[in-house]
Motif scaffolding. Structure first.
Motif, PDB file in Angstrom:
ATOM      1  N   ILE A  50     -47.074  -7.813  34.695  1.00  0.00           N
ATOM      2  CA  ILE A  50     -47.473  -9.172  34.301  1.00  0.00           C
ATOM      3  C   ILE A  50     -46.485  -9.719  33.291  1.00  0.00           C
ATOM      4  N   PHE A  51     -46.155  -8.940  32.288  1.00  0.00           N
ATOM      5  CA  PHE A  51     -45.207  -9.401  31.273  1.00  0.00           C
ATOM      6  C   PHE A  51     -43.814  -9.613  31.863  1.00  0.00           C
ATOM      7  N   ASP A  52     -43.414  -8.752  32.779  1.00  0.00           N
ATOM      8  CA  ASP A  52     -42.118  -8.943  33.438  1.00  0.00           C
ATOM      9  C   ASP A  52     -42.104 -10.237  34.250  1.00  0.00           C
ATOM     10  N   SER A  53     -43.192 -10.507  34.959  1.00  0.00           N
ATOM     11  CA  SER A  53     -43.282 -11.737  35.755  1.00  0.00           C
ATOM     12  C   SER A  53     -43.251 -12.967  34.874  1.00  0.00           C
ATOM     13  N   VAL A  54     -43.981 -12.928  33.757  1.00  0.00           N
ATOM     14  CA  VAL A  54     -44.006 -14.075  32.845  1.00  0.00           C
ATOM     15  C   VAL A  54     -42.636 -14.274  32.207  1.00  0.00           C
ATOM     16  N   ASP A  55     -41.936 -13.196  31.895  1.00  0.00           N
ATOM     17  CA  ASP A  55     -40.576 -13.324  31.357  1.00  0.00           C
ATOM     18  C   ASP A  55     -39.635 -13.953  32.387  1.00  0.00           C
ATOM     19  N   THR A  56     -39.788 -13.566  33.641  1.00  0.00           N
ATOM     20  CA  THR A  56     -38.966 -14.157  34.697  1.00  0.00           C
ATOM     21  C   THR A  56     -39.277 -15.637  34.857  1.00  0.00           C
ATOM     22  N   ILE A  57     -40.552 -15.979  34.868  1.00  0.00           N
ATOM     23  CA  ILE A  57     -40.953 -17.383  34.979  1.00  0.00           C
ATOM     24  C   ILE A  57     -40.414 -18.172  33.788  1.00  0.00           C
ATOM     25  N   SER A  58     -40.489 -17.594  32.600  1.00  0.00           N
ATOM     26  CA  SER A  58     -39.993 -18.276  31.403  1.00  0.00           C
ATOM     27  C   SER A  58     -38.497 -18.523  31.483  1.00  0.00           C
ATOM     28  N   SER A  59     -37.754 -17.541  31.978  1.00  0.00           N
ATOM     29  CA  SER A  59     -36.300 -17.722  32.036  1.00  0.00           C
ATOM     30  C   SER A  59     -35.899 -18.729  33.111  1.00  0.00           C
ATOM     31  N   VAL A  60     -36.662 -18.812  34.198  1.00  0.00           N
ATOM     32  CA  VAL A  60     -36.319 -19.735  35.276  1.00  0.00           C
ATOM     33  C   VAL A  60     -36.775 -21.155  34.958  1.00  0.00           C
ATOM     34  N   TYR A  61     -38.036 -21.298  34.565  1.00  0.00           N
ATOM     35  CA  TYR A  61     -38.599 -22.628  34.359  1.00  0.00           C
ATOM     36  C   TYR A  61     -38.568 -23.098  32.908  1.00  0.00           C
ATOM     37  N   GLY A  62     -38.179 -22.230  31.996  1.00  0.00           N
ATOM     38  CA  GLY A  62     -38.183 -22.579  30.580  1.00  0.00           C
ATOM     39  C   GLY A  62     -37.396 -23.819  30.218  1.00  0.00           C
ATOM     40  N   PRO A  63     -36.127 -23.920  30.611  1.00  0.00           N
ATOM     41  CA  PRO A  63     -35.354 -25.114  30.229  1.00  0.00           C
ATOM     42  C   PRO A  63     -35.956 -26.420  30.728  1.00  0.00           C
ATOM     43  N   THR A  64     -36.420 -26.432  31.972  1.00  0.00           N
ATOM     44  CA  THR A  64     -37.008 -27.670  32.483  1.00  0.00           C
ATOM     45  C   THR A  64     -38.328 -27.985  31.796  1.00  0.00           C
ATOM     46  N   LEU A  65     -39.095 -26.961  31.476  1.00  0.00           N
ATOM     47  CA  LEU A  65     -40.362 -27.190  30.775  1.00  0.00           C
ATOM     48  C   LEU A  65     -40.134 -27.714  29.359  1.00  0.00           C
ATOM     49  N   VAL A  66     -39.051 -27.274  28.720  1.00  0.00           N
ATOM     50  CA  VAL A  66     -38.736 -27.776  27.379  1.00  0.00           C
ATOM     51  C   VAL A  66     -38.525 -29.278  27.428  1.00  0.00           C
TER      52      VAL A  66
END
Length: 190
Positions: A50-66
């Motif tokens: 779960i934490f690995d998946s959330v880290d992957t999601i954060s790295s992929v979608y993080g900039p656009t979400l910011v």
């Protein structure tokens, strides 16, 4: 996360609790200990994924979400202002109405998902605590593992990126409140 909670609920199912009284080198006790260790190992592996998946999601979608979170209040404010100006003139611009609604939903979805993840993550720790360890002597064989897992489950599950607040419904509420403040300011000075 539901799989983890199901695994915790079934942690002691089908195991012989009488082996706790046997010596440590007894084969029956060793087999039960191995089965308990395998079950807890699977649960920990699922939790880590779960934490690995959330880290992957954060790295992929993080900039656009910011950018989305940073500028949503201004964009929603301006679109709502356009809709209100058209309504004041006796017209309704469907395009801006749909765009305003879409911008709100586009911001609400990741915030809602963030709240769901946070709530489920907290529920995992509770599920581990209430998994029935206090009703079986088998808990003596895995109590350190359970304590470590409960401590690990205290870490919040959240989409994180530099410059991004935790995406929760509270974040959505704050952004919408800011957009409404900007909207009122524009209406007052017009």
């Amino acid at each position: 996360m539901d799989i983890i909670m199901i695994g915790l609920d079934e942690l002691f199912d089908g195991l012989d609790a009488s082996v706790v009284a046997l010596p440590r080198d007894d084969l029956r006790r060793g087999a039960v200990q191995k089965e308990l260790n395998d079950r807890i190992g699977r649960i920990v592996k699922w939790h880590r994924s779960i934490f690995d998946s959330v880290d992957t999601i954060s790295s992929v979608y993080g900039p656009t979400l910011v950018y989305q979170v940073m500028f949503s209040s201004i964009v929603i404010c301006l679109m709502a202002y356009q809709v209100s100006e058209q309504l004041s003139a006796g017209k309704f611009d469907y395009l801006f109405g749909v765009l305003t609604f879409g911008a709100c939903v586009q911001l609400w979805i990741p915030c809602y998902i963030g709240t769901l993840m946070r709530t489920k993550g907290e529920a995992i720790g509770d599920s581990c605590f209430y998994c029935g360890w206090h009703m079986t002597p088998l808990a003596l064989m895995v109590r350190q593992d359970l304590a470590i897992f409960i401590m690990r489950a205290q870490q919040p599950v959240a989409i994180k990126f530099t410059g991004l607040p935790e995406l929760q419904l509270e974040t959505f509420s704050s952004i919408m409140s800011t957009a409404y403040s900007y909207f009122n300011m524009l209406r007052q000075y017009n």
